[in-house]
Write a protein that holds these residues in place. Structure first.
Motif, PDB file in Angstrom:
ATOM      1  N   ARG A  79      -1.721   3.611  -1.733  1.00  0.00           N
ATOM      2  CA  ARG A  79      -3.112   3.286  -1.414  1.00  0.00           C
ATOM      3  C   ARG A  79      -3.414   3.651   0.030  1.00  0.00           C
ATOM      4  O   ARG A  79      -2.669   3.299   0.938  1.00  0.00           O
ATOM      5  N   SER A 123      -6.628   3.400   2.877  1.00  0.00           N
ATOM      6  CA  SER A 123      -7.788   2.522   3.067  1.00  0.00           C
ATOM      7  C   SER A 123      -9.115   3.197   2.750  1.00  0.00           C
ATOM      8  O   SER A 123     -10.054   2.550   2.337  1.00  0.00           O
ATOM      9  N   ASP A 148       0.828  -1.207   0.000  1.00  0.00           N
ATOM     10  CA  ASP A 148       0.000   0.000   0.000  1.00  0.00           C
ATOM     11  C   ASP A 148       0.866   1.263   0.000  1.00  0.00           C
ATOM     12  O   ASP A 148       0.526   2.259  -0.652  1.00  0.00           O
TER      13      ASP A 148
END
Length: 188
Positions: A44, A46, A39
């Motif tokens: 990324r 959440s 991530d």
């Protein structure tokens, strides 16, 4: 034209909490470290999609960086980090072609956030460098900059060189502020 004080107030109101919120996704994530590394590289969060900076990097490059940083020996190094500079060094030494200075920085900030370590100096990549030049002057910035591992693509400065109230922000916020406001800053 807005004053620096006004621009900092606008940044605090419209951007600072969002930056902290994105980083808290990494600090408070229930995911495994290997998933968080992925991530961090991909940008990324959440609660959102990918960070806009990572969209410019070829997917193959991102996948290769994930593979490098998920190597068990590197994961063990990451677990032993005791400062932001430790994370930055690991990502910097692992970087590959097309994974430039901004990607190294952004990934390092996300990894550092997992463990609660943040930059103690202001890294000047791309837009942040332009903003620093606008605010302080190119000659001054070049004179006082230091370079991570001696690499001219990785300049950094102490936050103390910035005028109040900007120098009261955390270094990662100053970097973000400079990037966002690069076209609004002029030397006074």
């Amino acid at each position: 034209m807005k004053t620096l004080f006004e621009l900092v107030e606008i940044y605090n109101r419209n951007h600072a909490r969002n930056e902290d919120w994105k980083l808290s996704d990494f600090k408070n994530s229930p995911k495994s470290l290997e998933e968080q590394i992925k991530d961090a590289v991909w940008g990324r969060e959440s609660r959102t999609n990918r960070d806009k900076h990572q969209f410019r990097i070829p997917k193959k490059t991102l996948e290769e960086m994930v593979g490098i940083l998920q190597d068990p020996a590197i994961v063990n190094e990451i677990k032993r980090c005791k400062s932001f500079d430790d994370f930055f060094t690991i990502v910097y030494e692992s970087r590959i072609k097309n994974f430039g200075s901004l990607a190294v920085y952004d990934t390092s900030v996300r990894l550092g956030a997992i463990f609660g370590y943040y930059p103690t100096v202001v890294y000047l990549h791309q837009g942040a460098l332009e903003g620093a030049h606008q605010l302080l002057g190119k000659d001054l910035v070049e004179t006082i900059s230091k370079y991570f591992c001696g690499n001219l693509d990785y300049p950094y400065v102490s936050r103390d060189i910035f005028p109040e109230p900007l120098n009261k922000l955390e270094p990662y916020h100053i970097e973000n502020f400079l990037c966002i406001n690069k076209n609004k800053l002029k030397m006074e």
